[in-house]
Design an enzyme around this catalytic site. Sequence first.
Site, PDB file in Angstrom:
ATOM      1  N   GLU A  14      -4.248  -6.238   5.617  1.00 25.66           N
ATOM      2  CA  GLU A  14      -4.419  -7.607   5.127  1.00 25.66           C
ATOM      3  C   GLU A  14      -4.513  -7.675   3.608  1.00 25.66           C
ATOM      4  O   GLU A  14      -4.503  -8.771   3.034  1.00 25.66           O
ATOM      5  CB  GLU A  14      -5.699  -8.238   5.716  1.00 25.66           C
ATOM      6  CG  GLU A  14      -5.719  -8.387   7.230  1.00 25.66           C
ATOM      7  CD  GLU A  14      -6.340  -7.169   7.904  1.00 25.66           C
ATOM      8  OE1 GLU A  14      -6.550  -6.151   7.210  1.00 25.66           O
ATOM      9  OE2 GLU A  14      -6.600  -7.234   9.122  1.00 25.66           O
ATOM     10  N   LYS A  16      -7.043  -5.668   2.078  1.00 23.36           N
ATOM     11  CA  LYS A  16      -8.490  -5.472   1.895  1.00 23.36           C
ATOM     12  C   LYS A  16      -8.809  -4.766   0.587  1.00 23.36           C
ATOM     13  O   LYS A  16      -9.747  -5.139  -0.117  1.00 23.36           O
ATOM     14  CB  LYS A  16      -9.061  -4.622   3.054  1.00 23.36           C
ATOM     15  CG  LYS A  16      -8.972  -5.282   4.405  1.00 23.36           C
ATOM     16  CD  LYS A  16      -9.473  -4.371   5.508  1.00 23.36           C
ATOM     17  CE  LYS A  16      -8.530  -3.216   5.822  1.00 23.36           C
ATOM     18  NZ  LYS A  16      -7.261  -3.597   6.460  1.00 23.36           N
ATOM     19  N   GLY A  40      -4.727   2.847   4.942  1.00 19.55           N
ATOM     20  CA  GLY A  40      -3.874   3.000   3.759  1.00 19.55           C
ATOM     21  C   GLY A  40      -4.218   1.876   2.810  1.00 19.55           C
ATOM     22  O   GLY A  40      -3.717   0.775   2.950  1.00 19.55           O
ATOM     23  N   HIS A  41      -5.120   2.143   1.871  1.00 25.02           N
ATOM     24  CA  HIS A  41      -5.628   1.086   1.003  1.00 25.02           C
ATOM     25  C   HIS A  41      -5.031   1.200  -0.397  1.00 25.02           C
ATOM     26  O   HIS A  41      -5.338   2.122  -1.136  1.00 25.02           O
ATOM     27  CB  HIS A  41      -7.165   1.126   0.979  1.00 25.02           C
ATOM     28  CG  HIS A  41      -7.776   0.792   2.308  1.00 25.02           C
ATOM     29  ND1 HIS A  41      -9.121   0.797   2.549  1.00 25.02           N
ATOM     30  CD2 HIS A  41      -7.191   0.405   3.478  1.00 25.02           C
ATOM     31  CE1 HIS A  41      -9.331   0.441   3.821  1.00 25.02           C
ATOM     32  NE2 HIS A  41      -8.184   0.216   4.390  1.00 25.02           N
ATOM     33  N   GLN A 225      -8.740  -0.878   8.887  1.00 30.56           N
ATOM     34  CA  GLN A 225      -8.082  -1.527  10.027  1.00 30.56           C
ATOM     35  C   GLN A 225      -8.459  -3.024  10.028  1.00 30.56           C
ATOM     36  O   GLN A 225      -8.716  -3.572   8.974  1.00 30.56           O
ATOM     37  CB  GLN A 225      -8.426  -0.864  11.363  1.00 30.56           C
ATOM     38  CG  GLN A 225      -7.842   0.544  11.521  1.00 30.56           C
ATOM     39  CD  GLN A 225      -8.595   1.605  10.750  1.00 30.56           C
ATOM     40  OE1 GLN A 225      -9.798   1.754  10.899  1.00 30.56           O
ATOM     41  NE2 GLN A 225      -7.906   2.346   9.903  1.00 30.56           N
TER      42      GLN A 225
END
Length: 425
Positions: A14, A16, A40-41, A225
């Site tokens: 989204e 994040k 995966g940020h 997630q």
Amino acid sequence: MAVRIVLGAQWGDEGKAKIVDYLTTDSDVVVRYQGGANAGHTIKAGDLEFVFHLIPAGIVHQDKACVVGNGVVLDPAALFQEVDELESKGISVDGRLFVSDRAHLVLPYHKAVEEANEKKIGDSAIGTTLRGIGPTYQDKINRSTGIRVGDLLDAELLPEKIRANVREKNEILKQVYGVEGLEEVQLIEEYMALGERLTPYITDTSVYLNDAIEAGKSILFEGSQGTLLDIDHGSYPYVTSSNTTAGGACTGAGIGPMRVNEVVGVVKAYTTRVGNGPFPTELNDEMGQRIRDIGHEYGATTGRPRRCGWLDVVMLGLARRINGLSSMAVTRVDILDELEEIKICTHYERNGQRVDHFPGDLNVLAECKPVYETLPGWQTPTPHIRSYGDLPENARRYLERVSELSRIPISIVSVGPDREETIVV
Ligand code: IMO
Ligand code: MG
């Protein structure tokens, strides 16, 4: 002083990390509390881009502390890959990265079993990230086979535990899946070395965090997630193996619920999903491809193309309820900039009946047809905009309608990946 949780309200991805990065400015400690290297940020800071899988995204702010909590499943090799990459970019984690002694360890046999199982079940595969997440949580819940970070400190017990597990997993790999097992001596040596390197970071992070809260520090919890991937409340069985929802922050970090002041749900202005499972508003057409192309919707962990669809208020209703959202941060609004029309799924219909609550049964969900409200697009670029009032009228109309239908107030609007491309409402 504030204790805030930032979490995904949809199926992950989204945005994040971008919101966490933005809010880290007025936080002292950033905490990962569930999941593992399946996340995966991605954050962009000036010319630098970072993709984090395990270390909280807040680490790029060099005056902040970061915690990997007990609820995370930790792959130490993946962690050090990130540490090394940060160091190569001039960012040191020493003295400000804390890893819980109670977090469970991902070992190569977890990944091997997961891969073999996904292959074996074929058409009904979950479509996991193959990071060993599910099998590691299985061992945690199983108790007798789980290995925790704290066990790395015990030079006698660790080899014993690894040896027993490798033998059991090799049996399963050979007998059940017909694939080669792993070599135990090498694995023990590898984990002894990783343990030594990890030692300075290991601590009781619940004590650390509660002391920080009592000292008036601001804590930011970085969810990974999303709500619909929650093991209890998501689209089971096509979910991840942890509690991605707000309660997961309490159990996954060891803090009480009364400590939390705010829960921010990160909502992408449309919906995406990687992996398998039903997706009511999925667009299997040109529009879906168009959104994927504009938004570069490919996984940050696995590179898989993400499935794309319209925003779904039924899903947001679930996110609002389970997480007790105080507000939402709407991201990737700019991706919709050029569209002529934008749809919002207001509810579902099944056998002529209105459905307002996300069903727990996937067969029921598969029969739900999305009902849309169509709004005009704004067809104007938004990334340069910095104040809510300056957004095109139709963009505000869209955002306000989403907020009204979902009954979640909007606190942040993101109009691009950069830190500055953020509007505080
Ligand atoms: P971030 O934090 C999107 C999905 C996988 C699969 C299911 C189970 O970047 O938003 P797993 O490897 O966790 O057992 O896979 O969950 N999944 C994600 N989807 N974003 C993620 O993380 C995800 N992490 C796992 O694609 O469908
Ligand atoms: Mg991601």
